[in-house]
Scaffold this active site. Sequence first.
Site, PDB file in Angstrom:
ATOM      1  NE  ARG A 114      -4.251  -1.854   1.780  1.00 31.17           N
ATOM      2  CZ  ARG A 114      -4.387  -2.977   2.481  1.00 31.17           C
ATOM      3  NH1 ARG A 114      -3.531  -3.238   3.471  1.00 31.17           N
ATOM      4  NH2 ARG A 114      -5.359  -3.817   2.225  1.00 31.17           N
TER       5      ARG A 114
ATOM      6  CE  LYS B 285       0.625  13.385 -15.852  1.00 37.05           C
ATOM      7  NZ  LYS B 285       0.276  13.756 -17.239  1.00 37.05           N
TER       8      LYS B 285
ATOM      9  CD  GLU C  67       8.743  14.216 -23.888  1.00 37.14           C
ATOM     10  OE1 GLU C  67       8.305  15.335 -23.536  1.00 37.14           O
ATOM     11  OE2 GLU C  67       8.019  13.217 -24.043  1.00 37.14           O
TER      12      GLU C  67
ATOM     13  CE  LYS D  21       7.031  16.165 -15.964  1.00 36.61           C
ATOM     14  NZ  LYS D  21       7.132  14.863 -16.663  1.00 36.61           N
TER      15      LYS D  21
ATOM     16  CD  GLU E 116      -2.608  16.125 -17.010  1.00 36.25           C
ATOM     17  OE1 GLU E 116      -3.431  15.553 -17.736  1.00 36.25           O
ATOM     18  OE2 GLU E 116      -1.398  15.864 -16.996  1.00 36.25           O
TER      19      GLU E 116
ATOM     20  NE  ARG F 276       2.099  16.413 -14.318  1.00 37.03           N
ATOM     21  CZ  ARG F 276       2.699  15.696 -13.385  1.00 37.03           C
ATOM     22  NH1 ARG F 276       2.449  15.924 -12.114  1.00 37.03           N
ATOM     23  NH2 ARG F 276       3.540  14.734 -13.722  1.00 37.03           N
TER      24      ARG F 276
ATOM     25  CG  ASN G 143      -0.097  15.441 -21.641  1.00 35.71           C
ATOM     26  OD1 ASN G 143       0.704  14.534 -21.483  1.00 35.71           O
ATOM     27  ND2 ASN G 143      -0.995  15.765 -20.724  1.00 35.71           N
TER      28      ASN G 143
ATOM     29  CG  HIS H  44       2.563  13.675 -24.973  1.00 38.08           C
ATOM     30  ND1 HIS H  44       3.405  14.742 -25.229  1.00 38.08           N
ATOM     31  CD2 HIS H  44       3.252  12.840 -24.145  1.00 38.08           C
ATOM     32  CE1 HIS H  44       4.551  14.543 -24.575  1.00 38.08           C
ATOM     33  NE2 HIS H  44       4.479  13.407 -23.921  1.00 38.08           N
TER      34      HIS H  44
ATOM     35  CG  HIS I  59       0.145   8.915 -26.017  1.00 38.16           C
ATOM     36  ND1 HIS I  59      -0.411   9.421 -24.862  1.00 38.16           N
ATOM     37  CD2 HIS I  59       1.475   8.785 -25.754  1.00 38.16           C
ATOM     38  CE1 HIS I  59       0.536   9.582 -23.948  1.00 38.16           C
ATOM     39  NE2 HIS I  59       1.684   9.207 -24.471  1.00 38.16           N
TER      40      HIS I  59
ATOM     41  CG  HIS J 178       7.057   8.488 -25.331  1.00 31.78           C
ATOM     42  ND1 HIS J 178       5.699   8.629 -25.516  1.00 31.78           N
ATOM     43  CD2 HIS J 178       7.422   9.527 -24.530  1.00 31.78           C
ATOM     44  CE1 HIS J 178       5.259   9.680 -24.845  1.00 31.78           C
ATOM     45  NE2 HIS J 178       6.286  10.238 -24.235  1.00 31.78           N
TER      46      HIS J 178
END
Length: 375
Positions: free
Chosen positions: A124, A146, A188, A230, A240, A245, A249, A252, A256, A270
């Site tokens: 946990r 993330k 990036e 960042k 986000e 934030r 992207n 992206h 993606h 990527h």
Amino acid sequence: MSASRTIRVDLAGRAYDIVIGPDLIDRVGELSRPLLAAPRVTIVSDDTVAPLYGVRLVASFDKVGIEATTVTVPAGESSKEFASFGRLMNELLDHRPDRKTTLVALGGGVVGDLTGFAASVLLRGVDFMQVPTTLLAQVDSSVGGKTGINTRHGKNLVGTFYQPRLVVADTTVLDSLPRRELLAGYAEVAKYGLIDDPAFWDWCEANGAAVLAGDAASRTYAIEQSCLSKARIVAADERETADLRALLNLGHTFGHALEAETGFGPELLHGEAVGAGMAMAFDLSARLGLCPAVDAERVRRHLGAVGLPVRLRAIGGDNRRRWDAARLVEHMRGDKKAEGGKLTFVLARGIGKAFVTREVDEAGLRGLLDDAIAA
């Protein structure tokens, strides 16, 4: 002792440092020792990176009295699938961790995403640290908390927001990267200039080739500025919940979709997908009258000049792929940023003037994709 630079990610109760500099793998133990709940860590790496840097990282922990064990996963996106994640969790539990054990991600973005997600759910929640070994991971995926794994519906659709305790970016490990991996990370880097820092984009146009060629000062500056950008955005919008934030992207939604169509495999990395996606985002912005056409051309010219595949026909090498606009739009519908059936895009009013919109006409989008396929 080698000089290094430290950037603070300023989050209430969860602030942490990003340490950037040469030969830092040999200092991870020293840098992390004050942060550990107990002197024991489990390193998660892949079968490409572990043989290169695993021994040095374990030695850095041994030197300061920290017990270190290692778990290795196969290199590549396949390790971010549910079955692979399950195997990793069982291997971690084989080491009998407790809640004071810290996981250490040694590798690129796949290892970082995977380890962060594992840490967030193991017992946990246990602490973790990032030791990113690719340019892309150092400037993007290791920072911000993330985590995630992939499903057949898309990339990173299962994950958590879970911040590391420390990020250590050793700039010398980048010397061992293939140029293609460096290019994927450079996309990036350039992204931060396109979002809200036109002066940094100007710097990239002038110095991008030096970054890729291995110039130490240029490379360090690029990593530092990317992490500063960042860190600032993450501190303002960690989860986000606003659209700030989401600006990270840029490229992206397109990228993606391209990755999904190519199966998240070696055909398209990527960062390569993000580079192509940023060029397409600026092309769409220009087509919609939001962005000067000259800015869209600058983006395409610079990213193409350094070697990124900014046109669809450049993807796949000799195995020319038959792209389909309708299929790409369907992939976009599965993107985690889509809301209420509306696609979410980061577009631009110019270089350094990115914004989030959910009001893109689908017919116009398909027209852009058809033209990109035909180009």
